[in-house]
Design a protein around this motif. Structure first.
Motif, short mmCIF file in Angstrom:
data_model
loop_
_atom_site.label_atom_id
_atom_site.label_comp_id
_atom_site.label_asym_id
_atom_site.label_seq_id
_atom_site.Cartn_x
_atom_site.Cartn_y
_atom_site.Cartn_z
N LYS A 2 0.83 -1.19 0.00
CA LYS A 2 0.00 0.00 0.00
C LYS A 2 0.87 1.25 0.00
O LYS A 2 0.61 2.21 -0.71
CB LYS A 2 -0.92 -0.01 1.22
N GLY A 5 2.37 1.84 -3.49
CA GLY A 5 1.37 2.43 -4.40
C GLY A 5 1.25 3.93 -4.18
O GLY A 5 1.14 4.70 -5.13
N VAL A 6 1.27 4.36 -2.91
CA VAL A 6 1.18 5.80 -2.59
C VAL A 6 2.42 6.51 -3.11
O VAL A 6 2.34 7.59 -3.70
CB VAL A 6 1.00 6.00 -1.07
#
Length: 176
Positions: A2, A5-6
């Motif tokens: 996650k 992805g950021v």
């Protein structure tokens, strides 16, 4: 994952933000110094190209005639905002043109990132006749003597390819 992805999203946004001006969609401008239907051996003709956005990338100017394809200019422009070419001078130097129909083709691209990174493109094609023979002039009447304060008439014939005809007396032009 996650977090990755950021980070990728932030990197993409930063990249788009830093290249924002290079995504402009305005194509380059192409201008001819004059409109023409015919050119001669030593024509006066200039081409000016400009791009106010990302700057110019590449220009190709060519003349096609019968089975000839003469490249007059093929140049990379390194983001220049404007460039001018004396095409008439190059035509005179090449001296390969033949009497008859021809076509002048100008293709320009800029440094924009649009069109799959090829930039915005513009082009102009101008069909014309290459005319190497000067117009013919034939005086139809013999010599006349003019009295001071009198008037005179000149009777002449010009060939069909003459664009303009008349009589030049000092700085005065009298159209025929």
């Amino acid at each position: 994952i996650k977090g990755l992805g950021v980070v990728l999203l932030v990197l993409i946004l930063v990249m788009l933000g830093s290249t924002y001006k290079r995504w402009e969609g305005q194509p380059p401008e192409v201008a001819l110094s004059r409109d023409f239907k015919a050119l001669g051996r030593s024509p006066v003709l200039a081409v000016t190209i400009r791009d106010a956005g990302a700057g110019l990338n590449h220009v190709t100017i060519r003349i096609q005639q019968k089975d000839q394809d003469i490249v007059v200019v093929d140049e990379a422009l390194n983001k220049a905002p404007m460039k001018a070419y004396d095409v008439g001078n190059w035509i005179a130097q090449k001296n390969m043109m033949q009497e008859g129909p021809a076509s002048l083709s100008i293709r320009v691209s800029d440094n924009s990132l649009r069109n799959l990174l090829r930039g915005n493109q513009a082009g102009v094609t101008k069909d014309f006749t290459f005319d190497t023979q000067p117009p013919k002039l034939e005086v139809l009447e013999g010599q006349h003597y003019i009295n001071q304060g009198g008037s005179e008439c000149v009777v002449y014939r010009v060939s069909e390819d003459a664009v303009q005809s008349g009589v030049q007396v000092g700085s005065h032009f009298f159209p025929g």
